[in-house]
Motif scaffolding. Structure first.
Motif, PDB file in Angstrom:
ATOM      1  N   ALA A  11       0.829  -1.212   0.000  1.00 26.94           N
ATOM      2  CA  ALA A  11       0.000   0.000   0.000  1.00 26.94           C
ATOM      3  C   ALA A  11       0.861   1.259   0.000  1.00 26.94           C
ATOM      4  O   ALA A  11       0.574   2.220  -0.717  1.00 26.94           O
ATOM      5  N   THR A  12       1.925   1.257   0.781  1.00 27.19           N
ATOM      6  CA  THR A  12       2.814   2.415   0.847  1.00 27.19           C
ATOM      7  C   THR A  12       3.488   2.671  -0.490  1.00 27.19           C
ATOM      8  O   THR A  12       3.589   3.814  -0.935  1.00 27.19           O
ATOM      9  N   MET A  15       1.032   4.303  -2.777  1.00 25.97           N
ATOM     10  CA  MET A  15       0.815   5.723  -2.460  1.00 25.97           C
ATOM     11  C   MET A  15       1.986   6.577  -2.934  1.00 25.97           C
ATOM     12  O   MET A  15       1.795   7.662  -3.484  1.00 25.97           O
ATOM     13  N   TYR A 107      -4.567   6.546  -5.120  1.00 24.61           N
ATOM     14  CA  TYR A 107      -3.928   6.887  -3.846  1.00 24.61           C
ATOM     15  C   TYR A 107      -4.889   6.609  -2.693  1.00 24.61           C
ATOM     16  O   TYR A 107      -4.517   6.019  -1.684  1.00 24.61           O
ATOM     17  N   GLU A 108      -6.135   7.040  -2.858  1.00 27.69           N
ATOM     18  CA  GLU A 108      -7.138   6.831  -1.809  1.00 27.69           C
ATOM     19  C   GLU A 108      -7.393   5.342  -1.567  1.00 27.69           C
ATOM     20  O   GLU A 108      -7.572   4.920  -0.422  1.00 27.69           O
ATOM     21  N   ASN A 110      -5.214   2.887  -2.013  1.00 28.72           N
ATOM     22  CA  ASN A 110      -4.051   2.381  -1.277  1.00 28.72           C
ATOM     23  C   ASN A 110      -4.083   2.834   0.179  1.00 28.72           C
ATOM     24  O   ASN A 110      -3.714   2.071   1.072  1.00 28.72           O
ATOM     25  N   LEU A 111      -4.518   4.050   0.410  1.00 27.20           N
ATOM     26  CA  LEU A 111      -4.636   4.552   1.779  1.00 27.20           C
ATOM     27  C   LEU A 111      -5.680   3.753   2.558  1.00 27.20           C
ATOM     28  O   LEU A 111      -5.468   3.406   3.727  1.00 27.20           O
ATOM     29  N   LYS A 112      -6.776   3.431   1.913  1.00 28.79           N
ATOM     30  CA  LYS A 112      -7.823   2.630   2.553  1.00 28.79           C
ATOM     31  C   LYS A 112      -7.287   1.236   2.894  1.00 28.79           C
ATOM     32  O   LYS A 112      -7.545   0.712   3.982  1.00 28.79           O
ATOM     33  N   PHE A 114      -4.143   0.461   3.438  1.00 29.03           N
ATOM     34  CA  PHE A 114      -3.193   0.650   4.537  1.00 29.03           C
ATOM     35  C   PHE A 114      -3.937   0.745   5.863  1.00 29.03           C
ATOM     36  O   PHE A 114      -3.558   0.117   6.856  1.00 29.03           O
ATOM     37  N   ASP A 115      -5.012   1.519   5.880  1.00 23.33           N
ATOM     38  CA  ASP A 115      -5.786   1.700   7.108  1.00 23.33           C
ATOM     39  C   ASP A 115      -6.447   0.392   7.536  1.00 23.33           C
ATOM     40  O   ASP A 115      -6.479   0.069   8.730  1.00 23.33           O
TER      41      ASP A 115
END
Length: 130
Positions: A11-12, A15, A107-108, A110-112, A114-115
């Motif tokens: 995920a990082t 991003m 990006y969003e 991948n952020l989701k 990651f979270d």
């Protein structure tokens, strides 16, 4: 725990790659009216370790779009040739806006991811503590 760290790493990397792509899209938009400017693109490449795909991505070497530069008729421009034409950029704002939207959504996503991994890891730690 390595599965969690691998997922976070994937995920990082996504991003970081999308942030780089968005920076280049921003440069392209900023230079739309710059004479002779060529659109920049950045490819993504999968990271392979020991012959095994890791799922991570990184940005490849920056490329300049080789499509023809626009010809602009403006005899008063100091860059104009004998016919009054000068070269503009090959940036198409519609394409850049679409690329920016795609980079933002990726990006969003991948952020989701990651979270979600962070929440799962935290929940697992709480279970192990009980």
């Amino acid at each position: 725990m390595t599965d969690f760290s691998d997922a976070m790493s994937v995920a990082t990397s996504g991003m970081k790659a999308q942030a780089s792509r968005l920076r280049h899209v921003s440069e392209n938009i900023a230079n739309t009216d710059t004479p002779g400017y060529r659109r920049k693109t950045v490819p993504f490449e999968e990271v392979v370790t020991n012959g095994r795909a890791t799922g991570r991505v990184e940005t490849g070497q920056l490329r300049l779009d080789q499509t023809e530069l626009t010809q602009i008729y403006d005899p008063s421009n100091p860059l104009a040739d004998a016919n009054g034409n000068h070269r503009g950029s090959n940036v198409n704002l519609l394409i850049e806006i679409a690329d920016a939207r795609e980079a933002q959504r990726s990006y969003e996503a991948n952020l989701k991811m990651f979270d979600q991994v962070r929440q799962m890891s935290s929940a697992l730690m709480n279970l192990l503590q009980k």
